[in-house]
Design a protein around this motif. Structure first.
Motif, PDB file in Angstrom:
ATOM      1  N   LEU A 122      40.197  37.292  29.231  1.00 24.35           N
ATOM      2  CA  LEU A 122      39.921  38.286  28.171  1.00 24.35           C
ATOM      3  C   LEU A 122      39.040  39.211  28.820  1.00 24.35           C
ATOM      4  CD1 LEU A 122      39.575  39.953  25.346  1.00 24.35           C
ATOM      5  CD2 LEU A 122      38.281  38.170  24.834  1.00 24.35           C
ATOM      6  N   ARG A 123      39.463  40.607  29.471  1.00 24.47           N
ATOM      7  CA  ARG A 123      38.396  41.261  29.992  1.00 24.47           C
ATOM      8  C   ARG A 123      38.839  42.922  29.604  1.00 24.47           C
ATOM      9  NH1 ARG A 123      41.569  39.819  34.501  1.00 24.47           N
ATOM     10  NH2 ARG A 123      42.113  41.491  35.637  1.00 24.47           N
ATOM     11  N   GLU A 124      37.896  43.894  29.957  1.00 25.57           N
ATOM     12  CA  GLU A 124      38.397  45.251  29.815  1.00 25.57           C
ATOM     13  C   GLU A 124      39.325  45.494  28.601  1.00 25.57           C
ATOM     14  OE1 GLU A 124      40.832  45.722  33.457  1.00 25.57           O
ATOM     15  OE2 GLU A 124      39.097  44.974  34.724  1.00 25.57           O
ATOM     16  N   HIS A 125      39.000  44.792  27.471  1.00 28.75           N
ATOM     17  CA  HIS A 125      39.497  44.810  26.013  1.00 28.75           C
ATOM     18  C   HIS A 125      40.885  44.554  25.995  1.00 28.75           C
ATOM     19  CE1 HIS A 125      35.738  47.219  26.378  1.00 28.75           C
ATOM     20  NE2 HIS A 125      36.604  47.980  27.040  1.00 28.75           N
ATOM     21  N   SER A 126      41.475  43.462  26.967  1.00 33.90           N
ATOM     22  CA  SER A 126      43.028  43.209  27.277  1.00 33.90           C
ATOM     23  C   SER A 126      42.879  41.997  27.484  1.00 33.90           C
ATOM     24  CB  SER A 126      43.606  44.087  28.128  1.00 33.90           C
ATOM     25  OG  SER A 126      43.430  45.715  28.046  1.00 33.90           O
ATOM     26  N   LEU A 127      44.228  41.136  27.285  1.00 32.63           N
ATOM     27  CA  LEU A 127      44.562  39.916  27.688  1.00 32.63           C
ATOM     28  C   LEU A 127      45.439  39.934  28.983  1.00 32.63           C
ATOM     29  CD1 LEU A 127      44.836  38.527  24.468  1.00 32.63           C
ATOM     30  CD2 LEU A 127      43.129  37.857  25.656  1.00 32.63           C
ATOM     31  N   TRP A 128      45.161  39.366  29.918  1.00 26.98           N
ATOM     32  CA  TRP A 128      45.733  38.945  31.225  1.00 26.98           C
ATOM     33  C   TRP A 128      46.357  37.653  31.690  1.00 26.98           C
ATOM     34  CZ3 TRP A 128      46.052  43.809  33.776  1.00 26.98           C
ATOM     35  CH2 TRP A 128      45.154  44.823  33.423  1.00 26.98           C
ATOM     36  N   LEU A 129      47.684  37.388  32.099  1.00 25.75           N
ATOM     37  CA  LEU A 129      47.972  35.944  32.295  1.00 25.75           C
ATOM     38  C   LEU A 129      48.370  35.805  33.596  1.00 25.75           C
ATOM     39  CD1 LEU A 129      50.552  35.285  29.442  1.00 25.75           C
ATOM     40  CD2 LEU A 129      48.318  34.447  29.615  1.00 25.75           C
ATOM     41  N   SER A 130      48.268  34.723  34.305  1.00 26.70           N
ATOM     42  CA  SER A 130      48.523  34.462  35.673  1.00 26.70           C
ATOM     43  C   SER A 130      48.842  32.856  35.727  1.00 26.70           C
ATOM     44  CB  SER A 130      47.513  34.946  36.742  1.00 26.70           C
ATOM     45  OG  SER A 130      46.179  33.921  36.263  1.00 26.70           O
ATOM     46  N   LYS A 131      49.660  32.330  36.716  1.00 25.18           N
ATOM     47  CA  LYS A 131      49.901  30.930  36.866  1.00 25.18           C
ATOM     48  C   LYS A 131      48.495  30.262  37.337  1.00 25.18           C
ATOM     49  CE  LYS A 131      54.845  31.797  37.839  1.00 25.18           C
ATOM     50  NZ  LYS A 131      56.125  31.412  38.840  1.00 25.18           N
ATOM     51  N   ARG A 132      47.979  30.985  38.249  1.00 20.47           N
ATOM     52  CA  ARG A 132      46.630  30.224  38.753  1.00 20.47           C
ATOM     53  C   ARG A 132      45.322  30.940  38.500  1.00 20.47           C
ATOM     54  NH1 ARG A 132      50.897  29.690  42.143  1.00 20.47           N
ATOM     55  NH2 ARG A 132      51.700  27.567  42.598  1.00 20.47           N
ATOM     56  N   ASP A 133      44.428  30.299  38.432  1.00 16.83           N
ATOM     57  CA  ASP A 133      43.083  30.859  38.356  1.00 16.83           C
ATOM     58  C   ASP A 133      42.741  31.991  39.342  1.00 16.83           C
ATOM     59  OD1 ASP A 133      42.442  29.206  40.237  1.00 16.83           O
ATOM     60  OD2 ASP A 133      41.015  28.011  38.992  1.00 16.83           O
ATOM     61  N   THR A 134      43.715  32.093  40.354  1.00 17.09           N
ATOM     62  CA  THR A 134      43.241  32.864  41.553  1.00 17.09           C
ATOM     63  C   THR A 134      43.593  34.451  41.045  1.00 17.09           C
ATOM     64  OG1 THR A 134      45.348  32.520  42.346  1.00 17.09           O
ATOM     65  CG2 THR A 134      43.689  31.289  43.056  1.00 17.09           C
ATOM     66  N   GLY A 135      44.550  34.472  40.114  1.00 12.91           N
ATOM     67  CA  GLY A 135      44.888  35.971  39.482  1.00 12.91           C
ATOM     68  C   GLY A 135      45.799  36.574  40.475  1.00 12.91           C
ATOM     69  N   LYS A 136      46.324  36.059  41.476  1.00 16.85           N
ATOM     70  CA  LYS A 136      47.398  36.918  42.351  1.00 16.85           C
ATOM     71  C   LYS A 136      48.690  37.310  41.928  1.00 16.85           C
ATOM     72  CE  LYS A 136      45.484  34.678  46.687  1.00 16.85           C
ATOM     73  NZ  LYS A 136      45.628  34.051  47.735  1.00 16.85           N
ATOM     74  N   ASP A 137      49.213  36.529  40.741  1.00 10.83           N
ATOM     75  CA  ASP A 137      50.140  37.177  40.181  1.00 10.83           C
ATOM     76  C   ASP A 137      50.079  37.550  38.795  1.00 10.83           C
ATOM     77  OD1 ASP A 137      49.414  34.584  39.220  1.00 10.83           O
ATOM     78  OD2 ASP A 137      51.442  33.643  38.952  1.00 10.83           O
TER      79      ASP A 137
END
Length: 277
Positions: A122-137
């Motif tokens: 949760l950041r920038e007033h939005s939600l983001w998903l990724s397979k790993r905590d690196t956020g590459k995908d």
């Protein structure tokens, strides 16, 4: 006129609701009628029974905006006044000066009955998903400009004990796919409560910044339109996300961090009091 249930579906009061009636007006009216225990803290909730979920309605939210998202053909949804510890956290006096952030692993229901472990931020007033905590995908899930957090009320199978939802506050007719309209998530109880509080407060911050008309005093003019541009939830590459945060935010968490950050001195930064007698 609108039925407003009290505590459960066994008793209700009938309330006159105008386009300018907000949730706080309704709670105050029912309290003045002597229908509420004044030793408890109450909020109006939206019962989205067509999806088996509910959420607290902030005192300044207009009920006409809430009912605009309902399916008028099914007549399943309702308003209910309930005791909750969330009332002081979601009051207009406790809107933070910057939007809270949170991150951690959750279970995401990508299809009905199919769950996948995902890293959510949760950041920038939005939600983001990724397979790993690196956020590459990383992919964009939704913006809190037109999504809010809901408690699940209908029993459903899930990999973790706490299940909650992120659902659009717009009408479903604006969405081509129902899967874009509501997102179901699961995690343990402690993390789930933290996610709910963080998302609810982040949504409060967005409402304050984007819908000033909700906070205008009677007779006070405002040039801010009450209608937001509606943007459907969508999958989006990390390369297309904003190059700069919409507001100044604190330094990124470490990959293992799961604690939510709130404005120093705010109620959410303190231990919750037991206000539910």
């Amino acid at each position: 006129q609108q039925r407003v249930f009290i505590g459960d579906m066994q008793r209700f009061n009938t309330v006159e609701i105008t386009p300018n009636t907000n949730a706080g007006d309704v709670v105050a009216l029912i309290a003045n009628q002597g229908s509420l225990d004044d030793t408890a803290v109450w909020m109006l909730f939206e019962l989205a029974n067509d999806f088996g979920m509910e959420r607290p309605i902030r005192s300044y939210e207009l009920l006409s905006n809430v009912t605009a998202s309902w399916n008028k053909d099914k007549l399943l949804n309702a308003f209910v006044v309930k005791r909750t510890y969330l009332a002081p956290f979601l009051s207009r006096s406790n809107i933070p000066t910057s939007s809270p952030t949170n991150r951690g692993y959750i279970e995401y229901e990508s299809k009905k009955g199919k769950w996948s472990k995902r890293w959510m931020e949760l950041r920038e007033h939005s939600l983001w998903l990724s397979k790993r905590d690196t956020g590459k995908d990383e992919t964009f899930l939704c913006s809190l400009s037109n999504f809010d957090a809901y408690y699940i009320t209908r029993k459903r199978k899930s990999p973790k004990p706490f299940v909650f939802a992120i659902k659009s506050t717009d009408n479903i007719s604006l969405f081509e796919n129902v899967s874009d309209y509501v997102h179901i998530l699961s995690c343990n109880q402690k993390d789930g409560e933290r996610w709910m509080e963080a998302i609810l407060v982040a949504r409060s911050y967005v409402l304050f910044q984007e819908r000033h008309v909700l906070f205008a005093k009677p007779g006070e003019s405002t040039s801010i339109s009450n209608n937001l541009s509606r943007s459907q939830t969508r999958k989006q590459s990390i390369s297309t996300r904003p190059s700069q945060p919409l507001v100044s935010v604190s330094a990124p968490f470490s990959a293992s961090a799961t604690a939510v950050t709130f404005e120093p001195g705010s109620l959410l930064a303190k231990h919750r009091g037991d206000v539910m007698s």
